[in-house]
Scaffold this motif. Structure first.
Motif, PDB file in Angstrom:
ATOM      1  N   GLY A 178       0.684  -1.256   0.036  1.00  0.00           N
ATOM      2  CA  GLY A 178      -0.003  -0.014  -0.021  1.00  0.00           C
ATOM      3  C   GLY A 178       1.010   1.294  -0.076  1.00  0.00           C
ATOM      4  N   ARG A 179       2.094   1.060   0.196  1.00  0.00           N
ATOM      5  CA  ARG A 179       3.049   2.267   0.363  1.00  0.00           C
ATOM      6  C   ARG A 179       3.453   2.863  -1.215  1.00  0.00           C
ATOM      7  N   ILE A 180       3.713   3.855  -1.468  1.00  0.00           N
ATOM      8  CA  ILE A 180       4.106   4.349  -2.964  1.00  0.00           C
ATOM      9  C   ILE A 180       5.690   4.593  -2.558  1.00  0.00           C
ATOM     10  N   VAL A 181       6.405   4.010  -3.345  1.00  0.00           N
ATOM     11  CA  VAL A 181       8.124   4.190  -3.088  1.00  0.00           C
ATOM     12  C   VAL A 181       8.709   4.586  -4.520  1.00  0.00           C
ATOM     13  N   GLU A 182       9.894   5.017  -4.499  1.00  0.00           N
ATOM     14  CA  GLU A 182      10.539   5.174  -5.464  1.00  0.00           C
ATOM     15  C   GLU A 182      11.549   3.925  -6.054  1.00  0.00           C
ATOM     16  N   ALA A 183      11.780   3.386  -7.089  1.00  0.00           N
ATOM     17  CA  ALA A 183      12.184   2.615  -7.492  1.00  0.00           C
ATOM     18  C   ALA A 183      13.076   2.896  -8.776  1.00  0.00           C
ATOM     19  N   ARG A 184      14.324   2.106  -8.729  1.00  0.00           N
ATOM     20  CA  ARG A 184      15.424   2.279 -10.087  1.00  0.00           C
ATOM     21  C   ARG A 184      14.928   1.447 -11.098  1.00  0.00           C
ATOM     22  N   VAL A 185      15.047   1.889 -12.426  1.00  0.00           N
ATOM     23  CA  VAL A 185      14.781   1.203 -13.663  1.00  0.00           C
ATOM     24  C   VAL A 185      16.237   0.580 -13.839  1.00  0.00           C
ATOM     25  N   ILE A 186      16.308  -0.683 -13.831  1.00  0.00           N
ATOM     26  CA  ILE A 186      17.790  -1.404 -14.033  1.00  0.00           C
ATOM     27  C   ILE A 186      18.083  -1.989 -15.207  1.00  0.00           C
ATOM     28  N   ALA A 187      16.808  -2.345 -16.036  1.00  0.00           N
ATOM     29  CA  ALA A 187      16.918  -3.083 -17.291  1.00  0.00           C
ATOM     30  C   ALA A 187      15.499  -3.084 -17.974  1.00  0.00           C
ATOM     31  N   VAL A 188      15.441  -2.883 -19.404  1.00  0.00           N
ATOM     32  CA  VAL A 188      14.271  -2.695 -20.236  1.00  0.00           C
ATOM     33  C   VAL A 188      14.093  -3.695 -21.058  1.00  0.00           C
ATOM     34  N   ALA A 189      13.334  -4.517 -21.252  1.00  0.00           N
ATOM     35  CA  ALA A 189      12.862  -5.337 -22.334  1.00  0.00           C
ATOM     36  C   ALA A 189      11.690  -4.765 -23.059  1.00  0.00           C
ATOM     37  N   PRO A 190      11.167  -5.281 -24.093  1.00  0.00           N
ATOM     38  CA  PRO A 190      10.013  -4.784 -24.775  1.00  0.00           C
ATOM     39  C   PRO A 190       8.693  -5.092 -24.022  1.00  0.00           C
ATOM     40  N   LYS A 191       8.690  -6.049 -23.284  1.00  0.00           N
ATOM     41  CA  LYS A 191       7.489  -6.553 -22.722  1.00  0.00           C
ATOM     42  C   LYS A 191       7.648  -6.317 -21.087  1.00  0.00           C
ATOM     43  N   GLN A 244      15.308 -14.238   1.627  1.00  0.00           N
ATOM     44  CA  GLN A 244      14.113 -14.845   1.012  1.00  0.00           C
ATOM     45  C   GLN A 244      13.057 -13.438   1.028  1.00  0.00           C
ATOM     46  N   ILE A 245      13.051 -12.740   0.024  1.00  0.00           N
ATOM     47  CA  ILE A 245      12.025 -11.776   0.113  1.00  0.00           C
ATOM     48  C   ILE A 245      11.509 -11.625  -1.295  1.00  0.00           C
ATOM     49  N   ARG A 246      10.169 -11.502  -1.622  1.00  0.00           N
ATOM     50  CA  ARG A 246       9.367 -11.594  -2.899  1.00  0.00           C
ATOM     51  C   ARG A 246       8.416 -10.300  -2.797  1.00  0.00           C
ATOM     52  N   VAL A 247       8.656  -9.343  -3.749  1.00  0.00           N
ATOM     53  CA  VAL A 247       7.841  -8.031  -3.787  1.00  0.00           C
ATOM     54  C   VAL A 247       7.087  -7.957  -5.032  1.00  0.00           C
ATOM     55  N   GLU A 248       5.938  -7.669  -4.896  1.00  0.00           N
ATOM     56  CA  GLU A 248       5.220  -7.165  -6.138  1.00  0.00           C
ATOM     57  C   GLU A 248       4.630  -5.846  -6.218  1.00  0.00           C
ATOM     58  N   VAL A 249       5.145  -5.022  -7.179  1.00  0.00           N
ATOM     59  CA  VAL A 249       4.697  -3.559  -7.594  1.00  0.00           C
ATOM     60  C   VAL A 249       4.190  -3.282  -8.730  1.00  0.00           C
ATOM     61  N   ASP A 250       3.657  -2.279  -9.017  1.00  0.00           N
ATOM     62  CA  ASP A 250       3.132  -1.952 -10.298  1.00  0.00           C
ATOM     63  C   ASP A 250       3.337  -0.295 -10.442  1.00  0.00           C
ATOM     64  N   ALA A 251       3.510   0.331 -11.382  1.00  0.00           N
ATOM     65  CA  ALA A 251       3.573   1.794 -11.726  1.00  0.00           C
ATOM     66  C   ALA A 251       2.365   2.351 -12.287  1.00  0.00           C
ATOM     67  N   LYS A 252       1.157   1.766 -12.284  1.00  0.00           N
ATOM     68  CA  LYS A 252      -0.092   2.130 -12.671  1.00  0.00           C
ATOM     69  C   LYS A 252      -0.767   2.857 -11.663  1.00  0.00           C
ATOM     70  N   VAL A 294      11.407   5.595 -10.964  1.00  0.00           N
ATOM     71  CA  VAL A 294       9.865   5.680 -11.221  1.00  0.00           C
ATOM     72  C   VAL A 294       8.964   5.478  -9.767  1.00  0.00           C
ATOM     73  N   LEU A 295       7.830   6.025  -9.790  1.00  0.00           N
ATOM     74  CA  LEU A 295       7.132   5.701  -8.458  1.00  0.00           C
ATOM     75  C   LEU A 295       6.379   4.449  -8.643  1.00  0.00           C
ATOM     76  N   VAL A 296       6.194   3.439  -7.685  1.00  0.00           N
ATOM     77  CA  VAL A 296       5.418   2.336  -7.798  1.00  0.00           C
ATOM     78  C   VAL A 296       4.758   2.212  -6.437  1.00  0.00           C
ATOM     79  N   MET A 297       3.707   1.345  -6.535  1.00  0.00           N
ATOM     80  CA  MET A 297       2.910   0.851  -5.673  1.00  0.00           C
ATOM     81  C   MET A 297       3.250  -0.443  -5.071  1.00  0.00           C
ATOM     82  N   VAL A 298       3.780  -0.734  -3.929  1.00  0.00           N
ATOM     83  CA  VAL A 298       3.923  -2.024  -3.252  1.00  0.00           C
ATOM     84  C   VAL A 298       2.735  -2.693  -3.064  1.00  0.00           C
ATOM     85  N   ASN A 299       2.350  -3.753  -3.762  1.00  0.00           N
ATOM     86  CA  ASN A 299       1.056  -4.440  -3.722  1.00  0.00           C
ATOM     87  C   ASN A 299       1.402  -5.751  -2.601  1.00  0.00           C
ATOM     88  N   LYS A 300       2.475  -6.293  -2.825  1.00  0.00           N
ATOM     89  CA  LYS A 300       2.650  -7.531  -1.919  1.00  0.00           C
ATOM     90  C   LYS A 300       4.257  -7.651  -1.376  1.00  0.00           C
TER      91      LYS A 300
END
Length: 276
Positions: free
Chosen positions: A164-177, A227-235, A213-219
């Motif tokens: 639920g928190r909005i955080v800043e993230a670094r873009v470290i690699a980009v692929a088409p999808k 062992q940490i698993r994180v799910e985020v989205d930038a929408k 980029v700003l992302v929302m932490v979803n999980k």
């Protein structure tokens, strides 16, 4: 008598020359001091010595991937003008979901690292040699330090990073999808359709390595720092412009556009002024 005065004057002048050189460069600003290149380098090296002693997290730009004469594959960055090498097994690259599970681990790491060139990475100095001024560091140690700080925090206190928190993230690699992000010590691969409301045929059109980029932490699933698993989205942190674009279209109107993708029965098209 005149010859004596002249001789004394010349002797005084000769004595002043080495004294002036000893006192250093005479600057316009009385309190200023000009340092030689060697003195500047020694000062910068001293900063690295302090960082090594205190295990301070430093940041540099990933500049290259090299194979040393010893056979080591290393990542290269620079800090304060000094070359820093990071062994590939100390880069802590997340390989899950890369689609090459049967390939050699080192080749998978190098492949992803090549796509990360130009991004900012954190590292902690592990060893250095004063004679050769060579430095070996670990990105893994820095990532684990950040995980402990932001995902666990102090005993009894709420972590700084949570769903639920909005955080800043670094873009470290980009692929088409997909876009690979570093979220405070955790690498996350985000699908292109979760990075923006509009459809992107190629995420590289909107995002570049090195962006923030700003992302929302979803999980967040954090059993341990390893062992940490994180799910985020930038929408989520941005407004959905699709509905506004659709309102520009009128019933029985005719429009031309380019179909950019078909996904689960939905057609995505692009036209000047309209994107949905």
């Amino acid at each position: 008598m005149d010859n004596t005065k002249r001789a004394l004057a010349e002797e005084a002048t000769e004595k002043e020359i080495p004294r002036a050189a000893y006192e250093g460069v005479l600057t316009i600003d009385v309190d200023a001091q000009v340092e030689s290149m060697e003195e500047q380098e020694d000062a910068r090296w001293h900063q690295l010595l302090n960082a090594h002693r205190t295990r301070k997290v430093l940041t540099g730009q990933l500049s290259g991937i090299e194979k040393l004469e010893s056979g080591w594959m290393v990542a290269v960055t620079y800090y304060n003008g000094f070359r820093i090498i990071i062994p590939m097994n100390e880069m802590m690259i997340n390989l899950s979901g890369d689609g090459r599970e049967n390939a050699d681990t080192l080749n998978r790491q190098v492949r992803i690292a090549n796509n990360m060139l130009g991004c900012d990475i954190d590292f902690i100095i592990k060893d250095l040699d004063a004679k050769s001024r060579s430095v070996v560091a670990s990105r893994k140690d820095a990532m684990l330090r950040k995980r402990q700080t932001f995902y666990f925090g102090e005993t009894g206190e709420k972590p700084l990073l949570y769903p639920g928190r909005i955080v800043e993230a670094r873009v470290i690699a980009v692929a088409p999808k997909a876009v690979r992000l570093e979220v405070f010590g955790v690498e996350v691969s985000v699908r292109a359709r979760d990075m923006a409301w509009e459809w992107m045929g190629d995420a590289g059109e909107k995002f570049q390595v090195g962006d923030l980029v700003l992302v929302m932490v979803n999980k967040v699933e954090a059993d341990s720092v390893d062992q940490i698993r994180v799910e985020v989205d930038a929408k989520s942190p941005t407004a959905n412009t699709n509905k506004d674009n659709l309102r520009k279209c009128h019933r029985q109107g005719k429009y031309t556009g380019i179909i950019t993708e078909v996904y689960k029965g939905t057609y995505f098209f692009y036209a000047p002024g309209y994107r949905s």
